[in-house]
Write a protein that holds these residues in place. Structure first.
Motif, PDB file in Angstrom:
ATOM      1  N   GLN A  63      -9.225   0.001  -8.056  1.00 10.50           N
ATOM      2  CA  GLN A  63      -9.031   0.300  -9.421  1.00 10.50           C
ATOM      3  C   GLN A  63      -7.920   0.012  -9.909  1.00 10.50           C
ATOM      4  O   GLN A  63      -7.305   0.152 -10.732  1.00 10.50           O
ATOM      5  N   THR A  64      -7.025  -0.795  -9.122  1.00  9.09           N
ATOM      6  CA  THR A  64      -5.917  -0.905  -9.651  1.00  9.09           C
ATOM      7  C   THR A  64      -5.700  -2.143 -10.344  1.00  9.09           C
ATOM      8  O   THR A  64      -6.368  -3.290  -9.891  1.00  9.09           O
ATOM      9  N   PRO A  65      -4.991  -2.390 -11.390  1.00 10.61           N
ATOM     10  CA  PRO A  65      -4.825  -3.273 -12.385  1.00 10.61           C
ATOM     11  C   PRO A  65      -3.781  -4.460 -11.610  1.00 10.61           C
ATOM     12  O   PRO A  65      -2.599  -3.949 -11.198  1.00 10.61           O
ATOM     13  N   VAL A  66      -4.364  -5.616 -11.266  1.00  6.06           N
ATOM     14  CA  VAL A  66      -3.582  -6.580 -10.836  1.00  6.06           C
ATOM     15  C   VAL A  66      -3.381  -7.665 -11.901  1.00  6.06           C
ATOM     16  O   VAL A  66      -4.301  -8.205 -12.479  1.00  6.06           O
ATOM     17  N   HIS A 111      -6.245 -17.385  -5.820  1.00  6.35           N
ATOM     18  CA  HIS A 111      -7.239 -16.285  -5.321  1.00  6.35           C
ATOM     19  C   HIS A 111      -6.496 -15.073  -4.735  1.00  6.35           C
ATOM     20  O   HIS A 111      -6.954 -14.498  -3.931  1.00  6.35           O
ATOM     21  N   ILE A 112      -5.163 -15.088  -5.065  1.00  5.56           N
ATOM     22  CA  ILE A 112      -4.406 -14.075  -4.333  1.00  5.56           C
ATOM     23  C   ILE A 112      -4.577 -12.549  -4.568  1.00  5.56           C
ATOM     24  O   ILE A 112      -4.202 -11.778  -3.941  1.00  5.56           O
ATOM     25  N   TYR A 113      -5.330 -12.403  -5.607  1.00  9.14           N
ATOM     26  CA  TYR A 113      -5.796 -11.214  -5.907  1.00  9.14           C
ATOM     27  C   TYR A 113      -7.016 -10.606  -5.167  1.00  9.14           C
ATOM     28  O   TYR A 113      -7.244  -9.151  -4.988  1.00  9.14           O
ATOM     29  N   ARG A 114      -7.680 -11.255  -4.579  1.00  7.85           N
ATOM     30  CA  ARG A 114      -9.112 -10.981  -4.003  1.00  7.85           C
ATOM     31  C   ARG A 114      -8.910  -9.733  -2.926  1.00  7.85           C
ATOM     32  O   ARG A 114      -9.739  -8.953  -2.712  1.00  7.85           O
ATOM     33  N   PRO A 115      -7.759  -9.907  -1.938  1.00  8.91           N
ATOM     34  CA  PRO A 115      -7.684  -8.900  -1.005  1.00  8.91           C
ATOM     35  C   PRO A 115      -7.712  -7.439  -1.620  1.00  8.91           C
ATOM     36  O   PRO A 115      -8.074  -6.570  -1.224  1.00  8.91           O
ATOM     37  N   PHE A 116      -6.953  -7.313  -2.821  1.00  4.85           N
ATOM     38  CA  PHE A 116      -6.848  -6.096  -3.604  1.00  4.85           C
ATOM     39  C   PHE A 116      -8.280  -5.524  -3.906  1.00  4.85           C
ATOM     40  O   PHE A 116      -8.429  -4.443  -4.312  1.00  4.85           O
ATOM     41  N   LEU A 117      -9.079  -6.255  -4.228  1.00  3.10           N
ATOM     42  CA  LEU A 117     -10.270  -5.970  -4.911  1.00  3.10           C
ATOM     43  C   LEU A 117     -10.948  -5.159  -3.868  1.00  3.10           C
ATOM     44  O   LEU A 117     -11.648  -4.115  -4.050  1.00  3.10           O
ATOM     45  N   THR A 174       0.947  -1.130   0.042  1.00  2.00           N
ATOM     46  CA  THR A 174       0.045  -0.054  -0.092  1.00  2.00           C
ATOM     47  C   THR A 174       0.787   1.247  -0.209  1.00  2.00           C
ATOM     48  O   THR A 174       0.643   2.210  -0.843  1.00  2.00           O
ATOM     49  N   PRO A 175       1.876   1.518   0.799  1.00  2.00           N
ATOM     50  CA  PRO A 175       2.619   2.613   0.685  1.00  2.00           C
ATOM     51  C   PRO A 175       3.393   2.882  -0.425  1.00  2.00           C
ATOM     52  O   PRO A 175       3.620   4.058  -0.918  1.00  2.00           O
ATOM     53  N   THR A 218       0.624  -0.710 -12.199  1.00  2.00           N
ATOM     54  CA  THR A 218       0.082  -1.846 -12.360  1.00  2.00           C
ATOM     55  C   THR A 218       0.942  -2.996 -11.395  1.00  2.00           C
ATOM     56  O   THR A 218       2.112  -2.839 -11.399  1.00  2.00           O
ATOM     57  N   LEU A 219       0.076  -3.757 -10.568  1.00  2.00           N
ATOM     58  CA  LEU A 219       0.674  -4.643  -9.576  1.00  2.00           C
ATOM     59  C   LEU A 219       0.672  -6.038 -10.245  1.00  2.00           C
ATOM     60  O   LEU A 219      -0.239  -6.488 -10.946  1.00  2.00           O
ATOM     61  N   ILE A 220       1.942  -6.739 -10.011  1.00  2.00           N
ATOM     62  CA  ILE A 220       2.114  -8.046 -10.710  1.00  2.00           C
ATOM     63  C   ILE A 220       2.371  -9.017  -9.400  1.00  2.00           C
ATOM     64  O   ILE A 220       3.306  -8.573  -8.684  1.00  2.00           O
ATOM     65  N   LEU A 221       1.461  -9.868  -9.131  1.00  2.00           N
ATOM     66  CA  LEU A 221       1.650 -10.985  -8.133  1.00  2.00           C
ATOM     67  C   LEU A 221       2.266 -12.177  -8.560  1.00  2.00           C
ATOM     68  O   LEU A 221       1.787 -13.030  -9.268  1.00  2.00           O
ATOM     69  N   LEU A 222       3.714 -11.951  -8.546  1.00  2.00           N
ATOM     70  CA  LEU A 222       4.515 -13.106  -9.002  1.00  2.00           C
ATOM     71  C   LEU A 222       4.583 -14.067  -7.849  1.00  2.00           C
ATOM     72  O   LEU A 222       5.631 -14.350  -7.152  1.00  2.00           O
TER      73      LEU A 222
END
Lengths: 343, 343
Positions: free
Chosen positions: B135-138, B124-130, B104-105, B115-119
């Motif tokens: 609005q952040t592209p993940v 479902h590791i994207y769900r917390p960001f929803l 977040t910071p 754009t965030l890339i979860l490597l």
């Protein structure tokens, strides 16, 4: 009673269980014990055992009547037959020598005199002897002792020695009930321990499996003692692994005609005081790099349960995990070879 | 291309995966990388990375454009927004801080640019960001690399870097397909690695779980690398544990609308060359005393499978065993307290 009227007892295996059995039998005064040691022979032969026991207090530099570093070959050594042979080794049928191979030289040929006592865990451990020694009386010994050899010859026994003796089934001979009764009297004669006759050996063995096929391997696999296992993940490991595995054993026992008390599962979960943080035998073995007794503790109840039509998915999974851990120990010890690493 | 036209990429986590990603992005020439290190910061800041890579050869004393030992707080530090933030840390939702807290910071408030890339592995590791950054592209990054940090800053990569990038679902924005495509081009511009666009992120993630929810935890629990696991007990551990667990994942995927190839199970069993004796991530973590990612690798597919009506007894048992192992690590590290031992 004079020395000559004492019963001669050969104990094979002088670890945490065998040493306390030897001490207790000699303290009782009705037995003369020959104890066969292996890894701790030199330590005990030179300095004796140092034992700190909740039953016997502090006992220093103690030795039974005879200590040996090999199993007597009574024919070759022209020794008289023993009255009793107590097997206190691990029982690991997947790795030679078998317990039959181990004990045979100490038995007379076509033995009827010597009574064998299998002070070992697991189901149906008497069966190999039905083939090789059909006339030999074989007793079941179930020990509830809490005892650990912390260094060679140094033993701490912090849970009282409770022993249940009974006759294993044998279609070839009359049940050796009088021998069982005699051994109980010899064992409890010192007044320090609780030794009694089993009313139902099969029942007692299935009952102990509720602990030994569940808590014991789960502790070994997860590397957690029984206290930590109960605390782990807010009790979820107990509720989702230990308890359902225990119920599978209860069901397998029932399908084999053995009805265990309803409260056996909870009793076995709570068997060890939480804050003792005890290592069950398989965990202690894994930590020491020793082989584990999974065939008699997991494999045999699994096979008997499945034969009787009981689904045992948790026990089955524990069994194959234990096989993996056994293989790991064997590989570390050089007992199996693997292809070289490609670099 | 001038330096100013390069894309700015923040990589959080400079272990075995993050360091190779950083190297590959800078070798490609289209990105300027800021790498956030933690345990290996001092080693890398002083001496750079020493990397032995099957893709890049020997690279000594190498550093990306910027190395830091803290995650940038772009508001406080008045830094421009990054074009991409690549998360290469472990993802362990059961232990704070969460990945959302972590990143977040470094994101602008009400971000739409970065754009965030979860490597990272798991479902479902994207769900917390929803919830927190709607609005952040993940993007999803699935790495097939074989890479290990053997000492702080010393990395051996012995399996080629294959990266699959794709957009995670997000009902609030258009799918960030152009960002995904751009990142693929930046990543593969050096010509050393295989980076491609995912056709179906959910499919790719379930597919990787066939390895990561089965082989990976079974290796960690049994203390066996993938080669030894396949050899153990004459293949019985693979046949009775690994293979049936993998089929449970295949069934759970199917019940969630993802059809995996029929041969995926055998392919995953054979994924690592036997004689490489590779440690999958969970085994490597357990050996190092690190926490494991069992919630995303086991817990989430288990919950999704059960919700869809699939029986998953093997995966469920692995999940609770992994919970026990996680608790053990936490206890060793002093993250949970237990009652004192009664002596």
């Amino acid at each position: 009673m004079t020395s000559s009227s004492k019963k001669s007892v050969l104990i094979i295996g002088g670890g945490a269980v065998g040493a306390i059995a030897a001490l207790n039998l000699e303290v009782g005064g009705l037995a003369s014990v020959t104890l066969v040691l292996r890894s701790n022979f030199n330590a005990v032969n030179e300095h004796g055992f140092d034992i700190k026991s909740c039953d016997h207090g502090r006992v220093n530099s103690w030795k039974p009547s005879v200590v040996r570093n090999s199993i007597p070959d009574i024919a070759k050594e022209s020794l008289p037959s023993y009255d009793y042979i107590v097997l206190c080794t691990k029982n690991i049928p997947d790795v030679p020598p078998t317990v039959v191979d181990l004990v045979t030289p100490a038995l007379p040929e076509t033995n009827t005199h010597t009574t064998l006592i299998l002070l070992q865990n697991g189901l149906h451990i008497y069966r190999p002897f039905l083939e090789t020694h059909p006339q030999t009386p074989v007793l079941s010994g179930i020990s509830m002792i809490g005892s650990e050899e912390i260094f060679p010859g140094q033993i701490i026994q912090d849970e009282g020695d409770k022993l249940i003796i009974g006759a294993f089934p044998n279609p070839n001979i009359d049940p050796p009930t009088s021998a069982a009764l005699e051994f109980v009297n010899i064992y409890k004669n010192g007044g320090k321990t609780d030794c009694k006759l089993s009313e139902d050996v099969l029942h007692d063995r299935w009952r102990k499996l509720v602990y030994n096929a569940c808590l014991n391997p789960i502790c070994a696999i997860l590397g957690l003692d029984t206290g930590r296992l109960r605390l782990s993940a807010d009790g979820e490991v107990v509720e989702h692994l230990v308890r359902p595995a225990m119920w599978e054993i209860v069901e397998a026992a029932r399908a084999n005609g053995v009805v265990l008390d309803e409260d056996v599962v909870q009793k076995m979960i709570d068997a060890d005081p939480l804050q003792s943080y005890l290592n069950p035998s398989m965990l202690a073995d894994v930590k020491k790099g020793n082989l584990i007794e999974h065939e008699n503790l997991l494999g045999e109840p699994l096979r008997e349960g499945k034969k009787a039509g009981v689904m045992m998915p948790k026990i089955e999974m524990l069994y194959y995990m234990a096989k993996g851990i056994q293989w790991r120990t064997m590989e570390v010890r050089g007992m199996v070879e693997i292809p070289p690493k490609n670099v």
